[in-house]
Write a protein that holds these residues in place. Structure first.
Motif, PDB file in Angstrom:
ATOM      1  N   GLY A 129       0.726  -1.157  -0.095  1.00 38.77           N
ATOM      2  CA  GLY A 129       0.119  -0.157  -0.061  1.00 38.77           C
ATOM      3  C   GLY A 129       0.593   1.380   0.113  1.00 38.77           C
ATOM      4  O   GLY A 129       0.203   2.330   0.153  1.00 38.77           O
ATOM      5  N   GLY A 130       2.129   0.973  -0.278  1.00 38.52           N
ATOM      6  CA  GLY A 130       2.852   2.463  -0.145  1.00 38.52           C
ATOM      7  C   GLY A 130       4.413   2.218  -0.132  1.00 38.52           C
ATOM      8  O   GLY A 130       4.785   1.083  -0.228  1.00 38.52           O
ATOM      9  N   GLU A 131       5.302   3.116   0.011  1.00 37.99           N
ATOM     10  CA  GLU A 131       6.498   3.454  -0.103  1.00 37.99           C
ATOM     11  C   GLU A 131       6.688   4.429   0.936  1.00 37.99           C
ATOM     12  O   GLU A 131       6.286   5.538   1.010  1.00 37.99           O
ATOM     13  CB  GLU A 131       6.899   3.472  -1.501  1.00 37.99           C
ATOM     14  N   ARG A 135       7.925   6.011  13.184  1.00 34.16           N
ATOM     15  CA  ARG A 135       7.024   7.110  13.284  1.00 34.16           C
ATOM     16  C   ARG A 135       6.223   6.968  11.884  1.00 34.16           C
ATOM     17  O   ARG A 135       4.772   6.773  12.039  1.00 34.16           O
ATOM     18  CB  ARG A 135       7.402   8.247  13.445  1.00 34.16           C
ATOM     19  N   GLN A 136       6.844   6.901  10.859  1.00 35.25           N
ATOM     20  CA  GLN A 136       6.100   6.752   9.617  1.00 35.25           C
ATOM     21  C   GLN A 136       5.301   5.433   9.495  1.00 35.25           C
ATOM     22  O   GLN A 136       4.437   5.315   8.895  1.00 35.25           O
ATOM     23  CB  GLN A 136       7.066   6.901   8.429  1.00 35.25           C
ATOM     24  N   ILE A 137       5.884   4.472   9.927  1.00 35.77           N
ATOM     25  CA  ILE A 137       5.098   3.112   9.744  1.00 35.77           C
ATOM     26  C   ILE A 137       3.875   2.779  10.605  1.00 35.77           C
ATOM     27  O   ILE A 137       2.896   2.707  10.291  1.00 35.77           O
ATOM     28  CB  ILE A 137       6.033   1.943  10.357  1.00 35.77           C
ATOM     29  N   ILE A 138       3.928   3.654  11.716  1.00 33.22           N
ATOM     30  CA  ILE A 138       2.828   3.667  12.711  1.00 33.22           C
ATOM     31  C   ILE A 138       1.687   4.523  12.014  1.00 33.22           C
ATOM     32  O   ILE A 138       0.407   4.255  12.137  1.00 33.22           O
ATOM     33  CB  ILE A 138       3.442   4.058  14.278  1.00 33.22           C
ATOM     34  N   LYS A 139       2.281   5.553  11.595  1.00 30.90           N
ATOM     35  CA  LYS A 139       1.164   6.468  10.753  1.00 30.90           C
ATOM     36  C   LYS A 139       0.568   6.056   9.747  1.00 30.90           C
ATOM     37  O   LYS A 139      -0.831   6.147   9.294  1.00 30.90           O
ATOM     38  CB  LYS A 139       1.904   7.821  10.206  1.00 30.90           C
ATOM     39  N   LYS A 155       0.022   2.594   9.295  1.00 32.21           N
ATOM     40  CA  LYS A 155      -0.710   1.547   9.637  1.00 32.21           C
ATOM     41  C   LYS A 155      -2.090   2.109  10.298  1.00 32.21           C
ATOM     42  O   LYS A 155      -3.150   1.498   9.961  1.00 32.21           O
ATOM     43  CB  LYS A 155      -0.021   0.908  10.968  1.00 32.21           C
ATOM     44  N   GLU A 156      -1.860   3.231  10.923  1.00 30.70           N
ATOM     45  CA  GLU A 156      -3.126   3.846  11.446  1.00 30.70           C
ATOM     46  C   GLU A 156      -4.029   4.282  10.210  1.00 30.70           C
ATOM     47  O   GLU A 156      -5.411   4.224  10.221  1.00 30.70           O
ATOM     48  CB  GLU A 156      -2.807   5.133  12.131  1.00 30.70           C
ATOM     49  N   LYS A 157      -3.600   4.787   8.981  1.00 35.13           N
ATOM     50  CA  LYS A 157      -4.086   5.101   8.019  1.00 35.13           C
ATOM     51  C   LYS A 157      -5.075   3.825   7.406  1.00 35.13           C
ATOM     52  O   LYS A 157      -6.143   4.157   6.920  1.00 35.13           O
ATOM     53  CB  LYS A 157      -3.331   5.733   6.960  1.00 35.13           C
ATOM     54  N   LEU A 158      -4.400   2.890   7.285  1.00 33.36           N
ATOM     55  CA  LEU A 158      -4.697   1.387   6.791  1.00 33.36           C
ATOM     56  C   LEU A 158      -6.217   0.936   7.637  1.00 33.36           C
ATOM     57  O   LEU A 158      -7.100   0.634   7.190  1.00 33.36           O
ATOM     58  CB  LEU A 158      -3.842   0.447   6.630  1.00 33.36           C
TER      59      LEU A 158
END
Length: 95
Positions: A58-60, A83-87, A89-92
C-alpha cells in the motif's frame, strides 16, 4: 523482509550489517507487510548519512538521518521510519 544494504564512500562491515538487521527487526514488529528495504550509508565530509526506502503493502516510505556517528545516524533513521510506519498503519485501519 529483504534488506539491501549499500555503502557510498563507506565500507559496509559485518558489524554495521548486523546492527542494521537487528534495528529493522524492531520495525517488523510494528508492521509485518514490509516487502523490501534499500538502505544507503553515506559519508559526506564530516557527516554520516543513513537513508532508507521501504516498500510496504500500500505504499512506500523514505527517510534519512545525519549524525557524526554512523550508528547514531542509523538509530535516528529507525526512529523516523518507526513513526512513519505507525502513521501508515493507522491510515490503513481507518479505511
Amino acid at each position: 523482509m529483504q534488506i539491501n544494504l549499500t555503502g557510498h564512500h563507506v565500507e559496509v562491515t559485518d558489524s554495521l550489517r548486523d546492527y542494521v538487521n537487528s534495528k529493522f527487526a524492531r520495525l517488523e514488529r510494528h508492521f509485518d507487510n514490509i516487502t523490501n528495504v534499500h538502505v544507503v550509508l553515506t559519508l559526506e565530509k564530516l557527516q554520516q548519512v543513513a537513508e532508507a526506502k521501504m516498500h510496504l503493502s500500500g505504499g512506500e516510505i523514505f527517510a534519512n538521518a545525519q549524525h557524526d556517528d554512523m550508528y547514531a545516524a542509523i538509530d535516528g533513521l529507525i526512529d523516523k521510519l518507526d513513526r512513519q510506519i505507525i502513521k501508515h498503519k493507522e491510515k490503513l485501519k481507518q479505511k
